[in-house]
Design a protein around this motif. Structure first.
Motif, PDB file in Angstrom:
ATOM      1  N   LYS A 114       0.844  -1.389   0.135  1.00 48.60           N
ATOM      2  CA  LYS A 114      -0.263   0.253   0.110  1.00 48.60           C
ATOM      3  C   LYS A 114       0.980   1.595  -0.015  1.00 48.60           C
ATOM      4  N   THR A 115       2.177   1.195   0.973  1.00 49.02           N
ATOM      5  CA  THR A 115       3.036   2.376   1.004  1.00 49.02           C
ATOM      6  C   THR A 115       3.158   3.242  -0.817  1.00 49.02           C
ATOM      7  N   LEU A 116       3.820   1.362  -1.684  1.00 50.27           N
ATOM      8  CA  LEU A 116       3.676   1.855  -2.770  1.00 50.27           C
ATOM      9  C   LEU A 116       2.743   2.312  -3.889  1.00 50.27           C
ATOM     10  N   GLU A 117       1.939   1.683  -3.629  1.00 51.47           N
ATOM     11  CA  GLU A 117       0.209   2.232  -4.217  1.00 51.47           C
ATOM     12  C   GLU A 117       0.206   3.636  -3.820  1.00 51.47           C
ATOM     13  N   LEU A 118       0.148   4.352  -3.060  1.00 49.71           N
ATOM     14  CA  LEU A 118      -0.389   5.222  -2.635  1.00 49.71           C
ATOM     15  C   LEU A 118       0.970   6.458  -3.217  1.00 49.71           C
ATOM     16  N   LEU A 119       1.968   6.317  -3.285  1.00 49.36           N
ATOM     17  CA  LEU A 119       2.853   6.371  -4.245  1.00 49.36           C
ATOM     18  C   LEU A 119       3.330   7.407  -6.032  1.00 49.36           C
ATOM     19  N   ARG A 120       2.303   6.157  -6.726  1.00 56.21           N
ATOM     20  CA  ARG A 120       1.897   6.007  -7.333  1.00 56.21           C
ATOM     21  C   ARG A 120       1.213   6.874  -8.266  1.00 56.21           C
ATOM     22  N   ALA A 121       0.381   8.296  -6.910  1.00 50.21           N
ATOM     23  CA  ALA A 121      -0.294   9.564  -6.981  1.00 50.21           C
ATOM     24  C   ALA A 121       0.524  10.241  -7.685  1.00 50.21           C
ATOM     25  N   ALA A 122       1.657  10.215  -7.756  1.00 53.48           N
ATOM     26  CA  ALA A 122       3.153  11.442  -8.193  1.00 53.48           C
ATOM     27  C   ALA A 122       3.218  11.307  -9.274  1.00 53.48           C
ATOM     28  N   LYS A 123       3.662  12.619  -9.540  1.00 57.48           N
ATOM     29  CA  LYS A 123       3.631  13.014 -11.222  1.00 57.48           C
ATOM     30  C   LYS A 123       5.279  12.195 -11.771  1.00 57.48           C
ATOM     31  N   ASP A 124       4.645  11.762 -13.250  1.00 62.41           N
ATOM     32  CA  ASP A 124       5.964  10.510 -13.586  1.00 62.41           C
ATOM     33  C   ASP A 124       7.142  11.147 -13.971  1.00 62.41           C
ATOM     34  N   ASN A 125       7.785  12.568 -13.166  1.00 66.85           N
ATOM     35  CA  ASN A 125       8.734  12.766 -13.385  1.00 66.85           C
ATOM     36  C   ASN A 125       9.401  12.963 -12.270  1.00 66.85           C
ATOM     37  N   VAL A 126       8.361  12.985 -11.682  1.00 65.96           N
ATOM     38  CA  VAL A 126       8.854  12.640  -9.940  1.00 65.96           C
ATOM     39  C   VAL A 126       9.805  11.484  -8.787  1.00 65.96           C
ATOM     40  N   GLU A 127      11.022  11.935  -8.692  1.00 66.52           N
ATOM     41  CA  GLU A 127      11.699  11.258  -8.445  1.00 66.52           C
ATOM     42  C   GLU A 127      11.228  10.657  -6.447  1.00 66.52           C
ATOM     43  N   ILE A 128      11.618   9.648  -6.478  1.00 65.78           N
ATOM     44  CA  ILE A 128      10.722   9.108  -5.109  1.00 65.78           C
ATOM     45  C   ILE A 128      12.026   8.019  -4.137  1.00 65.78           C
ATOM     46  N   THR A 129      12.518   8.583  -3.169  1.00 67.13           N
ATOM     47  CA  THR A 129      13.447   7.944  -2.609  1.00 67.13           C
ATOM     48  C   THR A 129      12.287   7.613  -0.977  1.00 67.13           C
ATOM     49  N   VAL A 130      12.053   6.650  -0.324  1.00 63.57           N
ATOM     50  CA  VAL A 130      11.654   5.479   1.071  1.00 63.57           C
ATOM     51  C   VAL A 130      12.763   5.873   1.515  1.00 63.57           C
ATOM     52  N   PHE A 131      13.231   5.872   2.602  1.00 57.91           N
ATOM     53  CA  PHE A 131      14.173   5.388   3.598  1.00 57.91           C
ATOM     54  C   PHE A 131      13.494   5.056   5.267  1.00 57.91           C
ATOM     55  N   SER A 132      13.444   3.247   4.830  1.00 52.16           N
ATOM     56  CA  SER A 132      13.437   2.678   5.475  1.00 52.16           C
ATOM     57  C   SER A 132      14.114   0.947   6.081  1.00 52.16           C
ATOM     58  N   GLU A 133      13.303   0.646   7.461  1.00 53.29           N
ATOM     59  CA  GLU A 133      14.190  -0.178   8.082  1.00 53.29           C
ATOM     60  C   GLU A 133      13.698  -1.449   7.915  1.00 53.29           C
ATOM     61  N   ASN A 134      12.292  -1.451   6.715  1.00 59.43           N
ATOM     62  CA  ASN A 134      11.064  -2.621   6.311  1.00 59.43           C
ATOM     63  C   ASN A 134      11.378  -3.572   7.451  1.00 59.43           C
ATOM     64  N   LEU A 135      10.419  -2.951   9.006  1.00 58.79           N
ATOM     65  CA  LEU A 135      10.280  -3.989   9.679  1.00 58.79           C
ATOM     66  C   LEU A 135       9.480  -5.138   9.684  1.00 58.79           C
ATOM     67  N   LYS A 136       9.627  -5.898  10.491  1.00 60.23           N
ATOM     68  CA  LYS A 136       8.980  -7.305  10.156  1.00 60.23           C
ATOM     69  C   LYS A 136       7.292  -7.035  10.544  1.00 60.23           C
ATOM     70  N   ASN A 137       6.617  -7.079  10.196  1.00 60.62           N
ATOM     71  CA  ASN A 137       4.990  -7.432  10.201  1.00 60.62           C
ATOM     72  C   ASN A 137       4.395  -7.728   9.149  1.00 60.62           C
ATOM     73  N   LYS A 138       2.612  -8.008   9.518  1.00 63.97           N
ATOM     74  CA  LYS A 138       2.486  -8.845   8.558  1.00 63.97           C
ATOM     75  C   LYS A 138       2.230  -8.891   6.916  1.00 63.97           C
ATOM     76  N   ASP A 139       2.437  -7.480   6.620  1.00 63.44           N
ATOM     77  CA  ASP A 139       2.041  -6.330   5.483  1.00 63.44           C
ATOM     78  C   ASP A 139       3.054  -5.809   5.016  1.00 63.44           C
TER      79      ASP A 139
END
Length: 335
Positions: free
Chosen positions: A223-248
């Motif tokens: 869902k994090t990625l799906e919501l980021l799809r709202a950005a315009k095509d030429n926008v650079e997207i960087t996610v900083f994360s530890e991607n901690l363990k959870n069911k999703d």
């Protein structure tokens, strides 16, 4: 319960469009058709759902009324199916989009995972036009329409029209009682002091970016990625994360599928380190119109409980600018 060995349905626009119905002003699919897709009998399919009843609230799944079922049978080919000709002793259950997502956590096995991913993509495609063309609607009007989808929010709007410059304690109490009503707060959050639909809050911010989106969030998922799809095509997207363990949590398979489906999205995922507890968002970092936001909940969970998105005051902008500056050279996150 394992899926049956029978040939499963290939999910595409042609096979699914006749299985999606508009009931109670939302798109749903029926239990017996989902059972067929997943390779279950209807009885076994509903047993799996019943065994996980705590996961399916009323906004995830509901049973059709007799009138709803009769109208549906009279208008659609379901009346010609075994399920529609008296082959069952109870009224069908309808699953909303959220309920279909939840099935992925209930129905196990290779087929279930494959079919769930296909259904998720199909429902996302159905919403693409609205998301991608929402700039043609006045942003404030769009938010106001979305915020008035429950009786409680209509009550708040009515109350607001009655208040001129001063509000009594009783007025304020009514607003807060409406906001914390458990039937009202689901899927909403507070954004800069206004109550709006959670996903719309994030997509509105993302669509405002002209150059870049930097997100700090240790709990990420599809869902994090799906919501980021709202950005315009030429926008650079960087996610900083530890991607901690959870069911999703985000997996390599999900990430690869997403990149394959949306190759035009400029997405990087970097390691956030271990120093961040809260979530932060930078829009157009390093430009004259850069903006920073504090996000109380992960976007993948926004709306599940009361949370807040707040724009950081300009007087504090330098502090948050330096916070992100120190992260730009972080290593890529290994998913």
């Amino acid at each position: 319960m394992e899926e049956s060995k029978e040939k499963n349905i290939v999910i595409d626009k042609n096979t699914i469009k006749e299985k999606v119905f508009n009931i109670r002003h939302q798109k749903v699919m029926l239990d017996f058709e989902l059972a067929e897709i997943y390779g279950y009998s209807t009885k076994r399919f509903n047993e799996q759902v019943k065994n996980n009843a705590d996961k399916f609230d009323e906004d995830f799944m509901f049973q059709l009324s007799k009138d709803e079922w009769e109208i549906l049978r009279s208008k659609n080919s379901t009346s010609n199916s075994e399920q529609g000709s008296g082959g069952r002793r109870y009224l069908p259950y309808a699953f909303t989009e959220q309920g279909i997502y939840m099935l992925m956590t209930v129905l196990k096995g290779e087929l279930a995972t494959k079919q769930s991913k296909a259904l998720i993509r199909m429902f996302k495609q159905m919403k693409d036009f609205l998301v991608e063309n929402s700039e043609f609607i006045d942003a404030k009007a769009f938010i106001q329409v979305a915020a008035q989808t429950t009786q409680n929010t209509r009550d708040i709007a009515t109350l607001n029209n009655k208040i001129s410059t001063l509000a009594s304690k009783e007025d304020f109490k009514k607003v807060m009682d409406n906001f914390i009503d458990p039937n009202s707060y689901k899927h909403f959050l507070l954004m800069n002091g206004e109550k709006i639909e959670a996903d719309l809050a994030y997509t509105t911010v993302y669509k405002s970016a002209k150059k870049s989106i930097y997100l700090i969030d240790n709990y990420i998922g599809l869902k994090t990625l799906e919501l980021l799809r709202a950005a315009k095509d030429n926008v650079e997207i960087t996610v900083f994360s530890e991607n901690l363990k959870n069911k999703d949590m985000l997996t390599r398979s999900i990430l690869n599928d997403f990149k394959q489906d949306y190759p035009n999205i400029q997405l990087k995922i970097k390691n956030a380190g271990t120093m961040y507890h809260d979530r932060y968002l930078a829009i157009d970092y390093g430009t004259n119109h850069e903006a920073f936001y504090f996000c109380g909940a992960s976007s993948k969970d926004a709306g599940n409980k009361i949370s807040t998105i707040s724009k950081i005051e300009e007087s504090l902008r330098d502090m948050y600018h330096d916070l992100f500056k120190g992260m730009l050279n972080n290593a890529d996150l290994q998913i």
